[in-house]
Design a protein around this motif. Structure first.
Motif, PDB file in Angstrom:
ATOM      1  N   GLY A  77     -80.636 -17.738 -34.165  1.00  0.00           N
ATOM      2  CA  GLY A  77     -81.143 -17.949 -35.175  1.00  0.00           C
ATOM      3  C   GLY A  77     -82.224 -19.605 -35.084  1.00  0.00           C
ATOM      4  O   GLY A  77     -82.692 -19.636 -35.965  1.00  0.00           O
ATOM      5  N   THR A  78     -82.222 -19.656 -33.952  1.00  0.00           N
ATOM      6  CA  THR A  78     -82.894 -21.034 -33.863  1.00  0.00           C
ATOM      7  C   THR A  78     -84.570 -21.033 -34.539  1.00  0.00           C
ATOM      8  O   THR A  78     -85.610 -19.721 -33.738  1.00  0.00           O
ATOM      9  CB  THR A  78     -83.217 -21.970 -32.972  1.00  0.00           C
ATOM     10  N   VAL A 136     -91.057 -17.394 -35.171  1.00  0.00           N
ATOM     11  CA  VAL A 136     -90.357 -16.581 -34.474  1.00  0.00           C
ATOM     12  C   VAL A 136     -88.895 -17.566 -34.607  1.00  0.00           C
ATOM     13  O   VAL A 136     -88.851 -18.517 -34.695  1.00  0.00           O
ATOM     14  CB  VAL A 136     -91.098 -16.294 -33.323  1.00  0.00           C
ATOM     15  N   GLU A 137     -88.014 -16.400 -34.974  1.00  0.00           N
ATOM     16  CA  GLU A 137     -85.929 -17.123 -34.526  1.00  0.00           C
ATOM     17  C   GLU A 137     -85.517 -16.324 -32.996  1.00  0.00           C
ATOM     18  O   GLU A 137     -86.246 -15.309 -32.551  1.00  0.00           O
ATOM     19  CB  GLU A 137     -85.496 -16.662 -35.473  1.00  0.00           C
ATOM     20  N   VAL A 138     -84.943 -17.333 -32.446  1.00  0.00           N
ATOM     21  CA  VAL A 138     -84.576 -16.635 -31.333  1.00  0.00           C
ATOM     22  C   VAL A 138     -83.604 -15.788 -31.675  1.00  0.00           C
ATOM     23  O   VAL A 138     -82.689 -15.706 -32.358  1.00  0.00           O
ATOM     24  CB  VAL A 138     -83.317 -18.048 -30.534  1.00  0.00           C
ATOM     25  N   PRO A 166     -81.098 -23.872 -36.712  1.00  0.00           N
ATOM     26  CA  PRO A 166     -80.484 -24.276 -37.758  1.00  0.00           C
ATOM     27  C   PRO A 166     -79.679 -25.396 -37.780  1.00  0.00           C
ATOM     28  O   PRO A 166     -78.908 -26.089 -36.855  1.00  0.00           O
ATOM     29  CB  PRO A 166     -79.997 -23.165 -37.600  1.00  0.00           C
ATOM     30  N   ALA A 167     -79.633 -25.776 -39.115  1.00  0.00           N
ATOM     31  CA  ALA A 167     -78.761 -27.343 -39.313  1.00  0.00           C
ATOM     32  C   ALA A 167     -77.244 -27.496 -38.683  1.00  0.00           C
ATOM     33  O   ALA A 167     -76.958 -28.179 -38.430  1.00  0.00           O
ATOM     34  CB  ALA A 167     -78.372 -28.183 -40.613  1.00  0.00           C
ATOM     35  N   HIS A 219     -70.502 -23.461 -38.423  1.00  0.00           N
ATOM     36  CA  HIS A 219     -69.579 -23.612 -39.571  1.00  0.00           C
ATOM     37  C   HIS A 219     -67.925 -23.818 -39.626  1.00  0.00           C
ATOM     38  O   HIS A 219     -67.516 -22.894 -38.829  1.00  0.00           O
ATOM     39  CB  HIS A 219     -69.739 -21.990 -40.307  1.00  0.00           C
ATOM     40  N   ALA A 220     -67.270 -24.324 -40.698  1.00  0.00           N
ATOM     41  CA  ALA A 220     -65.834 -24.836 -40.606  1.00  0.00           C
ATOM     42  C   ALA A 220     -65.645 -23.443 -41.405  1.00  0.00           C
ATOM     43  O   ALA A 220     -65.804 -22.832 -41.958  1.00  0.00           O
ATOM     44  CB  ALA A 220     -65.825 -25.681 -41.547  1.00  0.00           C
TER      45      ALA A 220
END
Length: 168
Positions: free
Chosen positions: A124-125, A71-73, A147-148, A153-154
């Protein structure tokens, strides 16, 4: 007045394996809970095949009442949260013979609140559940796969107005 979204697990499928390992895989995007109540009267050591896989590693989808491995958060609005509580309550009442709909509703609310408590991570975790037989029924653990760089994101560009472009 705007509602504050709650976080809840949502079924995700990274590959097609759930379609083969579960008798009834849930659909991508279904809200999900660990569904531990389903094992209250089960002897895990007696489970075999697909039932054993479901016990060891599956979340319960709240639309199909099928299963998913991951599952994703995700965020869920208040109305959808309460609709999921009611849907689960009806399932508990019918499939598990709750003494009354009121009892089933209280149990369903606790299940969804407990699941929401697992979602104190970035959107998305990914979350995975692991169950194994224990001294008093079973032991349940949750793995968190962040997620990494989700949300980190920059910013590589921005849009600005060009004040010098007045007809020249």
């Amino acid at each position: 007045m705007t509602e504050t979204p709650t976080r809840l697990p949502r079924a995700i499928r990274l590959d097609q394996s759930d379609l083969h390992v579960f008798e009834r895989p849930c659909e991508i995007g279904e809200w999900a809970i660990p569904g531990s109540f389903a094992y209250a009267d089960v002897e895990p050591a007696r489970l075999e095949g697909k039932a054993q896989i479901v016990f060891k590693s599956a979340w319960l989808g709240l639309t199909s009442f099928g299963h998913t491995t991951l599952v994703e958060v995700a965020e869920i609005g208040e109305a959808d949260f309460f609709a999921a509580v009611e849907r689960l309550a009806r399932h508990i009442e019918e499939a598990y013979r709750a003494p009354s709909f009121g009892d089933a509703l209280a149990a369903a609310r606790r299940e969804l609140e407990d699941a929401a408590g697992l979602c104190e991570h970035k959107l998305g975790t990914l979350l995975a559940v692991e169950r194994e037989p224990g001294d008093e029924g079973f032991v349940e653990r949750f793995r968190v796969i962040e997620p990494a760089r989700a949300g980190d994101h920059a910013k590589i560009w921005s849009i600005v107005t060009d004040d010098t472009a007045d007809g020249e």
